[in-house]
Design a protein around this motif. Structure first.
Motif, PDB file in Angstrom:
ATOM      1  N   ARG A  79     122.789   0.926 -23.371  1.00  0.00           N
ATOM      2  CA  ARG A  79     122.285  -0.092 -22.449  1.00  0.00           C
ATOM      3  C   ARG A  79     123.463  -0.793 -21.790  1.00  0.00           C
ATOM      4  NH1 ARG A  79     119.560  -1.109 -27.112  1.00  0.00           N
ATOM      5  NH2 ARG A  79     120.633  -3.113 -27.406  1.00  0.00           N
ATOM      6  N   LYS A  80     123.212  -1.572 -20.752  1.00  0.00           N
ATOM      7  CA  LYS A  80     124.284  -2.242 -20.023  1.00  0.00           C
ATOM      8  C   LYS A  80     125.026  -3.255 -20.882  1.00  0.00           C
ATOM      9  CE  LYS A  80     122.808  -1.655 -15.230  1.00  0.00           C
ATOM     10  NZ  LYS A  80     122.473  -2.335 -13.945  1.00  0.00           N
ATOM     11  N   SER A  81     124.378  -3.763 -21.909  1.00  0.00           N
ATOM     12  CA  SER A  81     125.012  -4.690 -22.853  1.00  0.00           C
ATOM     13  C   SER A  81     124.300  -4.558 -24.185  1.00  0.00           C
ATOM     14  CB  SER A  81     124.940  -6.131 -22.341  1.00  0.00           C
ATOM     15  OG  SER A  81     123.618  -6.648 -22.470  1.00  0.00           O
ATOM     16  N   ASP A  82     124.753  -5.327 -25.182  1.00  0.00           N
ATOM     17  CA  ASP A  82     124.112  -5.290 -26.495  1.00  0.00           C
ATOM     18  C   ASP A  82     122.804  -6.056 -26.530  1.00  0.00           C
ATOM     19  OD1 ASP A  82     126.011  -3.694 -27.677  1.00  0.00           O
ATOM     20  OD2 ASP A  82     127.223  -5.367 -28.416  1.00  0.00           O
ATOM     21  N   SER A  83     122.489  -6.772 -25.461  1.00  0.00           N
ATOM     22  CA  SER A  83     121.214  -7.490 -25.410  1.00  0.00           C
ATOM     23  C   SER A  83     120.059  -6.496 -25.499  1.00  0.00           C
ATOM     24  CB  SER A  83     121.091  -8.277 -24.104  1.00  0.00           C
ATOM     25  OG  SER A  83     119.754  -8.723 -23.921  1.00  0.00           O
ATOM     26  N   PRO A  84     119.060  -6.782 -26.341  1.00  0.00           N
ATOM     27  CA  PRO A  84     117.917  -5.862 -26.443  1.00  0.00           C
ATOM     28  C   PRO A  84     117.108  -5.763 -25.156  1.00  0.00           C
ATOM     29  CG  PRO A  84     117.484  -7.901 -27.632  1.00  0.00           C
ATOM     30  CD  PRO A  84     118.928  -7.944 -27.243  1.00  0.00           C
ATOM     31  N   PHE A  85     117.343  -6.696 -24.231  1.00  0.00           N
ATOM     32  CA  PHE A  85     116.624  -6.679 -22.959  1.00  0.00           C
ATOM     33  C   PHE A  85     117.450  -6.058 -21.833  1.00  0.00           C
ATOM     34  CE2 PHE A  85     115.009 -10.250 -25.444  1.00  0.00           C
ATOM     35  CZ  PHE A  85     113.654  -9.945 -25.473  1.00  0.00           C
ATOM     36  N   ALA A  86     118.659  -5.642 -22.148  1.00  0.00           N
ATOM     37  CA  ALA A  86     119.533  -5.040 -21.129  1.00  0.00           C
ATOM     38  C   ALA A  86     118.959  -3.718 -20.642  1.00  0.00           C
ATOM     39  CB  ALA A  86     120.931  -4.836 -21.698  1.00  0.00           C
ATOM     40  N   VAL A 135     107.052  -5.705 -33.324  1.00  0.00           N
ATOM     41  CA  VAL A 135     106.966  -6.502 -32.098  1.00  0.00           C
ATOM     42  C   VAL A 135     108.273  -6.418 -31.320  1.00  0.00           C
ATOM     43  CG1 VAL A 135     106.766  -8.849 -31.186  1.00  0.00           C
ATOM     44  CG2 VAL A 135     105.240  -8.089 -33.018  1.00  0.00           C
ATOM     45  N   PHE A 136     109.393  -6.562 -32.036  1.00  0.00           N
ATOM     46  CA  PHE A 136     110.710  -6.494 -31.394  1.00  0.00           C
ATOM     47  C   PHE A 136     110.914  -5.149 -30.716  1.00  0.00           C
ATOM     48  CE2 PHE A 136     115.170  -5.154 -31.711  1.00  0.00           C
ATOM     49  CZ  PHE A 136     115.789  -6.136 -30.952  1.00  0.00           C
ATOM     50  N   LEU A 137     110.607  -4.072 -31.421  1.00  0.00           N
ATOM     51  CA  LEU A 137     110.834  -2.737 -30.873  1.00  0.00           C
ATOM     52  C   LEU A 137     109.894  -2.435 -29.718  1.00  0.00           C
ATOM     53  CD1 LEU A 137     111.387  -0.753 -34.192  1.00  0.00           C
ATOM     54  CD2 LEU A 137     113.099  -1.243 -32.439  1.00  0.00           C
ATOM     55  N   SER A 138     108.711  -3.015 -29.743  1.00  0.00           N
ATOM     56  CA  SER A 138     107.719  -2.731 -28.706  1.00  0.00           C
ATOM     57  C   SER A 138     107.957  -3.541 -27.435  1.00  0.00           C
ATOM     58  CB  SER A 138     106.308  -3.016 -29.229  1.00  0.00           C
ATOM     59  OG  SER A 138     105.998  -2.214 -30.342  1.00  0.00           O
ATOM     60  N   CYS A 139     108.592  -4.717 -27.576  1.00  0.00           N
ATOM     61  CA  CYS A 139     108.694  -5.645 -26.449  1.00  0.00           C
ATOM     62  C   CYS A 139     110.082  -5.739 -25.833  1.00  0.00           C
ATOM     63  CB  CYS A 139     108.243  -7.036 -26.897  1.00  0.00           C
ATOM     64  SG  CYS A 139     106.516  -7.109 -27.435  1.00  0.00           S
ATOM     65  N   THR A 140     111.024  -4.968 -26.316  1.00  0.00           N
ATOM     66  CA  THR A 140     112.378  -4.981 -25.755  1.00  0.00           C
ATOM     67  C   THR A 140     112.744  -3.574 -25.297  1.00  0.00           C
ATOM     68  OG1 THR A 140     113.473  -4.482 -27.864  1.00  0.00           O
ATOM     69  CG2 THR A 140     113.021  -6.811 -27.374  1.00  0.00           C
ATOM     70  N   ASN A 141     113.872  -3.460 -24.640  1.00  0.00           N
ATOM     71  CA  ASN A 141     114.314  -2.151 -24.152  1.00  0.00           C
ATOM     72  C   ASN A 141     114.855  -1.251 -25.257  1.00  0.00           C
ATOM     73  OD1 ASN A 141     113.504  -2.668 -21.575  1.00  0.00           O
ATOM     74  ND2 ASN A 141     115.525  -3.259 -20.821  1.00  0.00           N
ATOM     75  N   VAL A 142     114.912  -1.768 -26.469  1.00  0.00           N
ATOM     76  CA  VAL A 142     115.257  -0.922 -27.613  1.00  0.00           C
ATOM     77  C   VAL A 142     114.188   0.155 -27.809  1.00  0.00           C
ATOM     78  CG1 VAL A 142     115.748  -0.925 -30.103  1.00  0.00           C
ATOM     79  CG2 VAL A 142     116.498  -2.837 -28.691  1.00  0.00           C
TER      80      VAL A 142
END
Length: 228
Positions: A79-86, A135-142
């Motif tokens: 991803r563009k950064s380590d942010s899960p939303f990147a 929830v985390f895995l479903s709602c972020t770009n991870v």
């Protein structure tokens, strides 16, 4: 023993290299960028892409007359950064297409053993993930990495290779400090029975586990969840 490595320049892959060389093994590593891996005795570095079968073949033959006893894959999506939303940088199906290429080259050349770093939540381990993790895995770009690992999980089972999928729980990257030590991991079976929100595992410990599995021939044609 001699090994073929894919993903060796990554945060887990670099630990795999160190672990192998410290045990007296040798390795050929296919990396995409010049300078991404420090040259060391016993390590042959080949520049190329896991999306190219010819590049994989070059790495397979790079240390002749040595031939690999096993292949260890620690590729991951970027991803563009380590942010899960990147935003995702890696192309769709990067892991799946890379693994398919690697498996095809290995099968054609007559090499059977491959160990792949995967992630908890793939396949039948999803049901035992804590609900907050779901929830985390479903709602972020991870989620894109999880989906790609899922494709690898399905496709590699269709091969005739002696594969192992190491499904790591949440990774800790704090063990880059020289004073940190590797610890033994806990294996929780394919489904990850007993996983909790507090579970994590260091990248160094995962690397040591992957090497041990490859060297000792453990968990052949099996997936296993790995925690610290």
């Amino acid at each position: 023993m001699h090994f073929l490595l894919l993903g060796a320049s990554g945060r887990t892959g670099q630990h795999v290299v160190t672990e192998l060389l410290s045990k007296g093994h040798t390795a050929a590593a296919l990396v995409r960028t010049t300078g991404s891996l420090i040259p060391r005795p016993g390590l042959t570095i080949v520049i190329g892409s896991p999306l190219s079968k010819s590049d994989i073949s070059s790495a397979l033959l790079a240390a002749l007359p040595l031939s690999p006893s096993a292949t260890i894959i620690t590729l991951n999506t970027v991803r563009k950064s380590d942010s899960p939303f990147a935003a995702r940088v890696s192309p769709p199906r990067f892991l799946a297409d890379s693994c398919a290429n690697i498996c095809e080259v290995l099968e054609h050349a007559g090499f059977n053993r491959v160990v792949v770093m995967s992630t908890a939540g793939v396949g039948d381990s999803w049901s035992n993930l804590p609900w907050l993790s779901k929830v985390f895995l479903s709602c972020t770009n991870v989620k894109y990495a999880l989906e790609d690992h899922g494709l690898v999980d399905k496709d590699i089972r269709l091969t005739k290779l002696d594969w192992t999928l190491g499904r790591a729980v949440r990774l800790r990257f704090d063990d880059q400090k020289p004073t940190d030590t590797k610890t033994d991991v806990r294996t929780l079976g394919s489904k990850g029975d007993g996983m909790s929100m507090t579970d994590s595992v260091s990248v160094a410990s995962v690397a040591r586990f992957l090497v041990q599995v490859a060297v000792e021939g453990l968990f052949v044609q099996s997936a296993v969840v790995v925690a610290g």
